[in-house]
Enzyme design. Structure first.
Site, PDB file in Angstrom:
ATOM      1  N   LYS A 276       0.833  -1.204   0.000  1.00  0.00           N
ATOM      2  CA  LYS A 276       0.000   0.000   0.000  1.00  0.00           C
ATOM      3  C   LYS A 276       0.867   1.252   0.000  1.00  0.00           C
ATOM      4  O   LYS A 276       1.927   1.244   0.626  1.00  0.00           O
ATOM      5  CB  LYS A 276      -0.863   0.030   1.275  1.00  0.00           C
ATOM      6  CG  LYS A 276      -2.002  -0.960   1.324  1.00  0.00           C
ATOM      7  CD  LYS A 276      -2.748  -0.835   2.646  1.00  0.00           C
ATOM      8  CE  LYS A 276      -3.827  -1.889   2.803  1.00  0.00           C
ATOM      9  NZ  LYS A 276      -4.957  -1.729   1.888  1.00  0.00           N
ATOM     10  N   ASP A 287      -7.254  -3.489  10.901  1.00  0.00           N
ATOM     11  CA  ASP A 287      -7.732  -4.526   9.993  1.00  0.00           C
ATOM     12  C   ASP A 287      -8.067  -5.837  10.727  1.00  0.00           C
ATOM     13  O   ASP A 287      -8.498  -6.804  10.123  1.00  0.00           O
ATOM     14  CB  ASP A 287      -6.682  -4.778   8.896  1.00  0.00           C
ATOM     15  CG  ASP A 287      -7.333  -5.032   7.547  1.00  0.00           C
ATOM     16  OD1 ASP A 287      -8.516  -4.709   7.379  1.00  0.00           O
ATOM     17  OD2 ASP A 287      -6.649  -5.589   6.664  1.00  0.00           O
ATOM     18  N   ASP A 346      -3.053  -7.566  -1.772  1.00  0.00           N
ATOM     19  CA  ASP A 346      -3.735  -6.669  -0.832  1.00  0.00           C
ATOM     20  C   ASP A 346      -5.213  -7.035  -0.666  1.00  0.00           C
ATOM     21  O   ASP A 346      -5.890  -6.519   0.212  1.00  0.00           O
ATOM     22  CB  ASP A 346      -3.584  -5.212  -1.320  1.00  0.00           C
ATOM     23  CG  ASP A 346      -3.883  -4.199  -0.231  1.00  0.00           C
ATOM     24  OD1 ASP A 346      -3.983  -4.620   0.943  1.00  0.00           O
ATOM     25  OD2 ASP A 346      -4.001  -3.005  -0.547  1.00  0.00           O
ATOM     26  N   ARG A 350     -10.400 -11.457   2.161  1.00  0.00           N
ATOM     27  CA  ARG A 350     -11.310 -12.462   1.606  1.00  0.00           C
ATOM     28  C   ARG A 350     -10.673 -13.847   1.603  1.00  0.00           C
ATOM     29  O   ARG A 350     -11.375 -14.854   1.615  1.00  0.00           O
ATOM     30  CB  ARG A 350     -11.736 -12.037   0.194  1.00  0.00           C
ATOM     31  CG  ARG A 350     -10.605 -11.890  -0.769  1.00  0.00           C
ATOM     32  CD  ARG A 350     -10.947 -10.973  -1.948  1.00  0.00           C
ATOM     33  NE  ARG A 350     -11.049  -9.573  -1.558  1.00  0.00           N
ATOM     34  CZ  ARG A 350     -11.332  -8.581  -2.402  1.00  0.00           C
ATOM     35  NH1 ARG A 350     -11.545  -8.829  -3.669  1.00  0.00           N
ATOM     36  NH2 ARG A 350     -11.412  -7.346  -1.975  1.00  0.00           N
TER      37      ARG A 350
HETATM   38  N1  BES Z   1      -8.038  -3.808   4.722  1.00  0.00           N
HETATM   39  C1  BES Z   1      -8.282  -3.354   3.414  1.00  0.00           C
HETATM   40  C2  BES Z   1      -9.590  -2.603   3.246  1.00  0.00           C
HETATM   41  C3  BES Z   1      -9.744  -1.289   3.980  1.00  0.00           C
HETATM   42  C4  BES Z   1      -9.496  -0.104   3.329  1.00  0.00           C
HETATM   43  C5  BES Z   1     -10.189  -1.257   5.286  1.00  0.00           C
HETATM   44  C6  BES Z   1      -9.678   1.089   3.997  1.00  0.00           C
HETATM   45  C7  BES Z   1     -10.371  -0.057   5.947  1.00  0.00           C
HETATM   46  C8  BES Z   1     -10.119   1.113   5.295  1.00  0.00           C
HETATM   47  C9  BES Z   1      -8.301  -4.543   2.440  1.00  0.00           C
HETATM   48  O1  BES Z   1      -7.521  -5.623   2.774  1.00  0.00           O
HETATM   49  C10 BES Z   1      -7.774  -4.040   1.143  1.00  0.00           C
HETATM   50  O2  BES Z   1      -6.638  -3.733   1.075  1.00  0.00           O
HETATM   51  N2  BES Z   1      -8.645  -3.992   0.166  1.00  0.00           N
HETATM   52  C11 BES Z   1      -8.285  -3.541  -1.125  1.00  0.00           C
HETATM   53  C12 BES Z   1      -8.839  -4.524  -2.117  1.00  0.00           C
HETATM   54  C13 BES Z   1      -8.334  -4.350  -3.508  1.00  0.00           C
HETATM   55  C14 BES Z   1      -6.867  -4.690  -3.602  1.00  0.00           C
HETATM   56  C15 BES Z   1      -9.140  -5.237  -4.407  1.00  0.00           C
HETATM   57  C16 BES Z   1      -8.888  -2.154  -1.326  1.00  0.00           C
HETATM   58  O3  BES Z   1      -9.983  -1.906  -0.847  1.00  0.00           O
HETATM   59  O4  BES Z   1      -8.232  -1.314  -1.927  1.00  0.00           O
HETATM   60 ZN    ZN Z   2      -7.111  -5.878   4.754  1.00  0.00          ZN
HETATM   61 MN    MN Z   3      -5.505  -5.466   2.056  1.00  0.00          MN
END
Ligand code: BES
Ligand code: ZN
Ligand code: MN
Length: 496
Positions: A276, A287, A346, A350
């Site tokens: 990230k 998380d 990332d 899931r």
């Molecule tokens: N933990 C994150 C989602 C998240 C984002 C939680 C902001 C709280 C605040 C999750 O694991 C993630 O990184 N999701 C990605 C998915 C993408 C790579 C398909 C996202 O939402 O960008």
């Molecule tokens: Zn996550």
């Molecule tokens: Mn993630």
């Protein structure tokens, strides 16, 4: 802190305290004829002046604080506006009381007298007061060498006297149990990744299980391997600390139903090799919200003792980049046998949930509810004050939305089916991919998860991204983790 009834000013446990805050929540209609109890007659003129001069009009969210100099016991008067009477409800009162209790502490009051006559029509005063008191007392300050409130405000309130409703210890206890389970979850979520990892999550769960008489089984790397939990293992590979799956069980005699809660427990989400950018990595200690919430729910359930069998499954891993980390293009196998091609490391939540949900399905429950800070897309869609609800069963949907009305945690029903998005789950080499297109990201994630839930089980997925963390305190919320979802799930269970 103790909550007591109060009949009159001379009551031995009230007079002689010189640090009392008198709190009144007043709706707009009641402003003009607001009457203090007889024993506070000498303060009535202050109220009257506030109303006639329109310093206070009862508008929702308005707050008037009056220092009192000529009464031996009362230090402050607080008036909180509830707005229009027909829009008032227990959630607004819970928030207002939290603001009020915090204000009382800030002004060095150790005791509160709550005038509850006007609010008893909108809520169960005993329960709501206890919950608001417990929640507003929480601050995450264990890492501060000098506490914010040192020498300036009392760390906590000594007594809350309620005037105008009869004290009921059972109702107070219910409010306290609700509050303390949320505080427990918040406190664990707030601890940063340096001090909580999957192994420590397992230790915390073990301690909770011991204290509350819950059954517990912990899956270490060996057991995860023998149970073919390729999702949790893959996500945990890059970390110096191994992943864990934690299975807790509350089992009453002759349960009427069986419910499994599953929580995403990523103790830190760096994104892994698909790392990230810095401003997206901040707060990713949260998380693990889903897993911590499930722990809080089990803690409360052990106290509330419903005649329902309740399982908690926590899927814990730390998502880190390293020479050992799982990679884009890797193909892994989940507990139920389905293979997943990784196209983004990332999208890890899931993957751990996939193992958790297929284990939950093995238990053949009536209902599965999973909760996770799963997708930024959900936060973009719904903002910071509404969580996503994806559910495959109308009865379960109604039950959760009813519970949500009572809890004050807002949920918005999202689509759990979409043939076009489902198309994008296809992989050329495996059964599924873990990441689709940018648009509809929250729905993609929900449909992905549905592949790991047995077909005949009523299932709800709560996407808590965006509601898991608040920068500033607001009503019952303190800065930091919110434990959003705990209250709704408890209401849901207790209404079954
Ligand atoms: N933990 C994150 C989602 C998240 C984002 C939680 C902001 C709280 C605040 C999750 O694991 C993630 O990184 N999701 C990605 C998915 C993408 C790579 C398909 C996202 O939402 O960008
Ligand atoms: Zn996550
Ligand atoms: Mn993630």
């Amino acid at each position: 802190m103790e909550i007591k009834g109060l009949v009159n000013f001379e009551s031995e446990n009230f007079s002689g305290l010189n640090d009392v805050a008198v709190i009144a929540l007043v709706d707009q209609d009641s402003c003009e004829n607001f009457k203090l109890p007889d024993f506070l007659n000498d303060l009535q003129k202050i109220f009257n002046a506030a109303f006639t001069r329109k310093d206070f009009t009862g508008k929702k969210g308005k707050f008037l604080r009056v220092p009192v100099f000529d009464n031996a016991n009362v230090r402050n008067l607080y008036l909180f506006g509830l707005g229009e009477k027909d829009k008032c409800n227990s959630n607004l009162i819970r928030d207002s009381l939290a603001w009020a209790f915090r204000a009382a502490r800030n002004d060095k009051n150790k005791n509160v007298l709550l005038l509850a006559d006007g609010i008893k029509y909108f809520c169960n005063v005993n329960e709501i007061t206890a919950e608001a008191a417990g929640l507003s007392a929480y601050d995450f300050d264990k890492y501060k060498s000098k506490k914010d409130d040192e020498n300036s405000k009392p760390a906590k309130l000594d007594n809350i006297f309620i005037h105008g409703v009869e004290i009921n210890q059972n109702e107070i206890q219910r409010g306290e149990i609700f509050a303390s389970s949320q505080v427990y979850s918040r406190d664990l979520i707030n601890i940063p990744g340096c001090d909580v990892n999957p192994v420590i999550m397992a230790e915390k769960a073990q301690a909770l299980a011991k204290d509350y008489g819950l059954e517990i089984e912990i899956y270490d790397e060996k057991k995860l391997l023998s149970e073919n939990m390729g999702g949790i293992l893959a996500v945990g590979k890059g970390s110096a600390v191994p992943p864990r799956l934690i299975h807790l069980k509350y089992a009453p005699k002759n349960p009427r139903k069986k419910i499994v809660f599953v929580g995403k427990g990523i103790t830190f989400d760096s994104g892994g090799l698909d790392i990230k950018p810095e401003n997206f990595m901040l707060q990713m200690k949260c998380d693990k919200t889903g897993a911590c919430n499930v722990l809080g729910i089990l803690k409360a359930v052990a106290d509330l003792k419903p005649d329902i069998e309740i399982h908690g499954i926590l899927a814990c891993a730390e998502n880190m980049p390293s020479g050992n980390a799982f990679r884009p293009d890797d193909i892994i196998k989940i507990h139920n046998g389905k293979t997943v091609e990784i196209n983004n490391t990332d999208a890890e939540g899931r993957l751990v949930l996939a193992d958790g949900l297929s284990l939950a399905s093995d238990l053949k429950p009536d209902v599965i509810i999973d909760m996770a800070t799963l997708t930024g897309a959900c936060a973009v869609a719904l903002g910071n004050w509404r969580a996503g609800l994806f559910v495959n069963d109308e009865e379960l949907s109604n039950a959760i939305l009813t519970a949500s009305k009572k809890s004050g945690e807002a949920f918005w029903r999202m689509p759990h089916e979409d043939e076009h998005i489902e198309e994008t789950l296809k992989s050329p080499f495996a059964d599924l991919t873990n990441c689709g297109k940018r648009y509809g990201g929250a729905i993609f994630a929900a449909i992905f998860l549905s592949n790991f839930v047995a077909k005949d089980i009523a299932w709800a997925h709560l996407d808590l991204a965006g509601v898991d963390y608040y920068e500033k305190e607001y009503g019952i919320y303190s800065k930091g983790a919110s434990a959003f979802g705990v209250r709704t799930c408890l209401e849901y269970v207790m209404n079954l």
